[in-house]
Design a protein around this motif. Structure first.
Motif, PDB file in Angstrom:
ATOM      1  N   GLN A  54       0.818  -1.207   0.000  1.00  0.00           N
ATOM      2  CA  GLN A  54       0.000   0.000   0.000  1.00  0.00           C
ATOM      3  C   GLN A  54       0.859   1.268   0.000  1.00  0.00           C
ATOM      4  OE1 GLN A  54      -2.570  -1.536   3.335  1.00  0.00           O
ATOM      5  NE2 GLN A  54      -4.160  -0.469   2.179  1.00  0.00           N
ATOM      6  N   PHE A  55       1.943   1.235   0.781  1.00  0.00           N
ATOM      7  CA  PHE A  55       2.846   2.381   0.785  1.00  0.00           C
ATOM      8  C   PHE A  55       3.621   2.467  -0.531  1.00  0.00           C
ATOM      9  CE2 PHE A  55       2.309   1.751   5.398  1.00  0.00           C
ATOM     10  CZ  PHE A  55       1.916   3.035   5.736  1.00  0.00           C
ATOM     11  N   ARG A  56       3.938   1.321  -1.087  1.00  0.00           N
ATOM     12  CA  ARG A  56       4.617   1.316  -2.383  1.00  0.00           C
ATOM     13  C   ARG A  56       3.713   1.933  -3.459  1.00  0.00           C
ATOM     14  NH1 ARG A  56       6.248  -3.483  -2.147  1.00  0.00           N
ATOM     15  NH2 ARG A  56       4.717  -4.579  -3.432  1.00  0.00           N
ATOM     16  N   GLN A  57       2.408   1.679  -3.343  1.00  0.00           N
ATOM     17  CA  GLN A  57       1.462   2.250  -4.296  1.00  0.00           C
ATOM     18  C   GLN A  57       1.435   3.781  -4.206  1.00  0.00           C
ATOM     19  OE1 GLN A  57      -2.569   0.988  -3.647  1.00  0.00           O
ATOM     20  NE2 GLN A  57      -3.365   2.048  -5.446  1.00  0.00           N
ATOM     21  N   VAL A  58       1.513   4.311  -2.971  1.00  0.00           N
ATOM     22  CA  VAL A  58       1.530   5.758  -2.785  1.00  0.00           C
ATOM     23  C   VAL A  58       2.775   6.362  -3.441  1.00  0.00           C
ATOM     24  CG1 VAL A  58       1.638   7.630  -1.100  1.00  0.00           C
ATOM     25  CG2 VAL A  58       0.186   5.647  -0.661  1.00  0.00           C
ATOM     26  N   LEU A  59       3.940   5.730  -3.214  1.00  0.00           N
ATOM     27  CA  LEU A  59       5.188   6.219  -3.801  1.00  0.00           C
ATOM     28  C   LEU A  59       5.122   6.198  -5.319  1.00  0.00           C
ATOM     29  CD1 LEU A  59       8.124   7.171  -3.339  1.00  0.00           C
ATOM     30  CD2 LEU A  59       8.797   4.771  -3.390  1.00  0.00           C
ATOM     31  N   THR A  60       4.579   5.118  -5.875  1.00  0.00           N
ATOM     32  CA  THR A  60       4.490   4.989  -7.328  1.00  0.00           C
ATOM     33  C   THR A  60       3.562   6.044  -7.911  1.00  0.00           C
ATOM     34  OG1 THR A  60       4.828   2.597  -7.109  1.00  0.00           O
ATOM     35  CG2 THR A  60       3.979   3.396  -9.207  1.00  0.00           C
ATOM     36  N   ARG A  61       2.503   6.352  -7.172  1.00  0.00           N
ATOM     37  CA  ARG A  61       1.526   7.310  -7.678  1.00  0.00           C
ATOM     38  C   ARG A  61       2.077   8.743  -7.675  1.00  0.00           C
ATOM     39  NH1 ARG A  61      -4.830   7.593  -5.810  1.00  0.00           N
ATOM     40  NH2 ARG A  61      -5.460   9.273  -7.221  1.00  0.00           N
ATOM     41  N   GLU A  62       2.908   9.086  -6.701  1.00  0.00           N
ATOM     42  CA  GLU A  62       3.446  10.438  -6.654  1.00  0.00           C
ATOM     43  C   GLU A  62       4.725  10.598  -7.472  1.00  0.00           C
ATOM     44  OE1 GLU A  62       6.406  10.661  -2.785  1.00  0.00           O
ATOM     45  OE2 GLU A  62       4.421  11.542  -2.628  1.00  0.00           O
ATOM     46  N   ALA A  63       5.264   9.498  -7.977  1.00  0.00           N
ATOM     47  CA  ALA A  63       6.543   9.527  -8.701  1.00  0.00           C
ATOM     48  C   ALA A  63       6.549  10.455  -9.918  1.00  0.00           C
ATOM     49  CB  ALA A  63       6.949   8.112  -9.101  1.00  0.00           C
ATOM     50  N   PRO A  64       5.513  10.437 -10.796  1.00  0.00           N
ATOM     51  CA  PRO A  64       5.581  11.317 -11.977  1.00  0.00           C
ATOM     52  C   PRO A  64       5.696  12.797 -11.618  1.00  0.00           C
ATOM     53  CG  PRO A  64       3.861   9.672 -12.245  1.00  0.00           C
ATOM     54  CD  PRO A  64       4.329   9.569 -10.825  1.00  0.00           C
ATOM     55  N   ARG A  65       5.158  13.177 -10.469  1.00  0.00           N
ATOM     56  CA  ARG A  65       5.211  14.577 -10.056  1.00  0.00           C
ATOM     57  C   ARG A  65       6.512  14.905  -9.341  1.00  0.00           C
ATOM     58  NH1 ARG A  65       3.463  16.473  -5.173  1.00  0.00           N
ATOM     59  NH2 ARG A  65       2.418  14.488  -4.809  1.00  0.00           N
ATOM     60  N   ARG A  66       6.999  14.008  -8.512  1.00  0.00           N
ATOM     61  CA  ARG A  66       8.153  14.299  -7.658  1.00  0.00           C
ATOM     62  C   ARG A  66       9.488  13.883  -8.261  1.00  0.00           C
ATOM     63  NH1 ARG A  66       7.513  15.812  -2.409  1.00  0.00           N
ATOM     64  NH2 ARG A  66       5.396  15.829  -1.584  1.00  0.00           N
ATOM     65  N   TYR A  67       9.506  12.872  -9.100  1.00  0.00           N
ATOM     66  CA  TYR A  67      10.780  12.311  -9.540  1.00  0.00           C
ATOM     67  C   TYR A  67      10.944  12.333 -11.054  1.00  0.00           C
ATOM     68  CZ  TYR A  67      10.288  10.840  -4.760  1.00  0.00           C
ATOM     69  OH  TYR A  67      10.078  10.851  -3.397  1.00  0.00           O
ATOM     70  N   ALA A  68      10.265  13.299 -11.713  1.00  0.00           N
ATOM     71  CA  ALA A  68      10.515  13.490 -13.140  1.00  0.00           C
ATOM     72  C   ALA A  68      11.940  13.994 -13.338  1.00  0.00           C
ATOM     73  CB  ALA A  68       9.510  14.466 -13.730  1.00  0.00           C
ATOM     74  N   LYS A  69      12.450  14.765 -12.361  1.00  0.00           N
ATOM     75  CA  LYS A  69      13.836  15.215 -12.387  1.00  0.00           C
ATOM     76  C   LYS A  69      14.547  14.656 -11.165  1.00  0.00           C
ATOM     77  CE  LYS A  69      16.845  19.294 -12.380  1.00  0.00           C
ATOM     78  NZ  LYS A  69      16.928  20.774 -12.443  1.00  0.00           N
ATOM     79  N   ILE A  70      15.684  14.001 -11.380  1.00  0.00           N
ATOM     80  CA  ILE A  70      16.442  13.422 -10.269  1.00  0.00           C
ATOM     81  C   ILE A  70      17.864  13.966 -10.255  1.00  0.00           C
ATOM     82  CG2 ILE A  70      15.085  11.287 -10.195  1.00  0.00           C
ATOM     83  CD1 ILE A  70      17.387   9.889 -11.667  1.00  0.00           C
ATOM     84  N   ASN A  71      18.454  13.953  -9.081  1.00  0.00           N
ATOM     85  CA  ASN A  71      19.841  14.325  -8.873  1.00  0.00           C
ATOM     86  C   ASN A  71      20.488  13.167  -8.130  1.00  0.00           C
ATOM     87  OD1 ASN A  71      22.277  15.350  -7.673  1.00  0.00           O
ATOM     88  ND2 ASN A  71      21.499  17.426  -7.922  1.00  0.00           N
ATOM     89  N   TYR A  72      21.615  12.699  -8.595  1.00  0.00           N
ATOM     90  CA  TYR A  72      22.165  11.487  -7.999  1.00  0.00           C
ATOM     91  C   TYR A  72      22.520  11.663  -6.523  1.00  0.00           C
ATOM     92  CZ  TYR A  72      27.202  12.376  -7.410  1.00  0.00           C
ATOM     93  OH  TYR A  72      28.420  12.813  -6.953  1.00  0.00           O
ATOM     94  N   ARG A  73      22.554  12.898  -6.039  1.00  0.00           N
ATOM     95  CA  ARG A  73      22.823  13.120  -4.619  1.00  0.00           C
ATOM     96  C   ARG A  73      21.578  12.985  -3.753  1.00  0.00           C
ATOM     97  NH1 ARG A  73      27.272  17.976  -4.011  1.00  0.00           N
ATOM     98  NH2 ARG A  73      29.012  16.851  -4.953  1.00  0.00           N
ATOM     99  N   MET A  74      20.443  12.741  -4.366  1.00  0.00           N
ATOM    100  CA  MET A  74      19.224  12.545  -3.590  1.00  0.00           C
ATOM    101  C   MET A  74      19.324  11.322  -2.688  1.00  0.00           C
ATOM    102  SD  MET A  74      16.521  13.393  -6.670  1.00  0.00           S
ATOM    103  CE  MET A  74      15.230  12.403  -5.948  1.00  0.00           C
ATOM    104  N   LEU A  75      20.101  10.329  -3.121  1.00  0.00           N
ATOM    105  CA  LEU A  75      20.285   9.089  -2.353  1.00  0.00           C
ATOM    106  C   LEU A  75      21.767   8.757  -2.268  1.00  0.00           C
ATOM    107  CD1 LEU A  75      17.404   6.975  -3.945  1.00  0.00           C
ATOM    108  CD2 LEU A  75      17.435   7.875  -1.613  1.00  0.00           C
ATOM    109  N   ARG A  76      22.183   8.231  -1.129  1.00  0.00           N
ATOM    110  CA  ARG A  76      23.601   7.922  -0.938  1.00  0.00           C
ATOM    111  C   ARG A  76      23.933   6.477  -1.242  1.00  0.00           C
ATOM    112  NH1 ARG A  76      23.945  10.191   5.096  1.00  0.00           N
ATOM    113  NH2 ARG A  76      21.874   9.231   5.031  1.00  0.00           N
TER     114      ARG A  76
END
Length: 436
Positions: A54-76
């Motif tokens: 269920q939480f994975r579904q929430v992340l997947t649903r918000e992905a097009p809005r939040r992660y259309a642009k990524i920076n490799y420093r977002m995660l270590r």
């Protein structure tokens, strides 16, 4: 407590077994989405997404809005990148990557994941942090563009790239926009010509020279170019060349350079019938007549315009967006009224801080009167005025309250209109104001 009548009125429930047990996974989607919104760290969101579908579904649903642009420093951690890109890599259209320190071991595995999961990647920003420390002999010299398998990129931005990295662009034949910031001394004009011959789709080109250098003769090889931006070029430049489809031009040079007047003359001769957007560092009084020849201009931005020639701007009657800073320390705002009166298509005026502040209230009243007159004649849309003049929040609100918002909108936030909206490669040249 019971004798005093202070016992809990629901205390009788304590002795009875509860039939309905509710846990977090029984909540509906909206409740789970609210819980998810309280997480600010991306690592925490990924951990929660791993915990339950269920939480994975929430992340997947918000992905097009939040992660259309990524920076490799977002995660270590590369394992976190693996999980995120497997989950929503198709949403990624833009990526920023910094590379060049030889103790950074994330670049190569990150590119592998980018190739595998980001099939819709279109825009890439590469920042090179070159180190004096030589890489180990067995590691070789990692060329990011050589490793990248997405050959259908639409735009690439290279900052402080070496010649070998720039020349790898020849493999990206579908490239439509290119930004190069900083030039390796080993990159020759012949290299440029060879490169641009292999980029037939290029429509936007931005070059920011690290040292004084002339523009290579590119006009013959970039016939589709619609936007050209040159920064920190050699002051002796007398012609940008003839680009048959050029509509937008940015020429920004260091103030200590005295620019060749022939450049303005050649602009007037070549582009009088087609240039729509122009941004310049400085205009001298002797150059104004050449700028006035560009009768098709819809957007003009100048960081230092001579105050004594402000009235000449009313000749540019196709102007829709005007961004001005005068060369004198303070200039009278009231001189701008004639421009607004003559240029009835003007919808956006942006002024920097070097204007007479005490005139602001009087200027706003006069602008409203002019706009009412034009509206009565049926030739006026809502006018936007963007200011950089210092004013407190209370003062800003007071000024806005006295305005007719149907005629005039006042803004201190640097809001951009379609004509002055910067592209993804453009830096703000003046803090607080957005110049195209």
């Amino acid at each position: 407590m019971q004798k005093l009548g202070l016992a809990c009125p629901l205390g009788f429930l304590a002795s009875k077994p509860q039939r309905n047990k509710t846990n977090i996974f029984n909540l509906n989607y909206d409740c789970i989405e609210v819980i998810f919104s309280y997480l600010t760290a991306l690592e925490d969101k990924l951990n929660l997404a791993r915990a339950h579908p269920q939480f994975r579904q929430v992340l997947t649903r918000e992905a097009p809005r939040r992660y259309a642009k990524i920076n490799y420093r977002m995660l270590r951690c590369i394992s976190d990148w693996d999980y995120l890109l497997k989950l929503c890599g198709d949403c990624v259209v833009e990526c920023e990557l910094r590379h060049g320190r030889w103790d950074d071991n994330i670049t190569q595995p990150f590119l592998t994941l980018l190739n595998a999961h980001c099939k819709n990647l279109r825009h890439l920003h590469l920042i090179f942090a070159h180190s004096d420390i030589k890489p180990p002999a067995e590691s070789g010299d990692l060329n990011i563009l050589q490793m990248l398998q997405r050959k259908n990129l639409h735009s690439v931005s290279l900052i402080d790239a070496k010649a070998a990295e720039v020349l790898q662009l020849r493999n990206f034949a579908e490239l439509e926009a290119l930004h190069i910031d900083g030039f390796d001394v080993d990159l020759t004009d012949a290299n440029f010509i060879e490169l641009f011959q292999l980029l037939p789709q290029l429509r936007r080109l931005s070059l920011r020279f690290a040292s004084r250098r002339q523009l290579p003769p590119l006009a013959a090889y970039c016939s589709r170019l619609e936007h050209l931006s040159l920064e920190n070029f050699e002051g002796t430049l007398d012609d940008v060349g003839d680009f048959p489809q050029l509509k937008s031009l940015r020429l920004l040079w260091r103030l200590h350079i005295r620019l060749n007047s022939q450049l303005f003359r050649s602009l007037a001769q070549r582009y009088a019938d087609r240039l729509e957007q122009l941004q310049l560092t400085e205009v001298k009084p002797e150059h104004v007549e050449h700028i006035m020849s560009l009768q098709g201009l819809k957007a003009l931005a100048c960081h230092m315009w001579p105050s004594e020639t402000l009235m000449h701007l009313r000749k540019l009657q196709q102007l829709e967006c005007l961004a001005l800073q005068c060369s004198e320390p303070t200039a009278s705002m009231m001189q701008l009224l004639d421009i607004i009166g003559y240029c009835s298509k003007l919808q956006h005026l942006k002024l920097s801080k070097h204007w007479q502040e005490q005139e602001l209230e009087r200027f706003l009243c006069a602008v409203q009167e002019e706009l009412r007159r034009q509206a009565a004649n049926g030739r006026r849309e809502t006018f936007m005025l963007t200011l950089e003049l210092p004013a407190s929040k209370a003062a800003q609100q007071q000024l806005k309250q006295n305005l007719d918002s149907q005629l005039l909108r006042l803004d201190w936030l640097g809001v951009a209109c379609p004509l002055c909206m910067p592209d993804r490669h453009t830096k703000q040249s003046i803090p607080g104001l957005i110049w195209f």
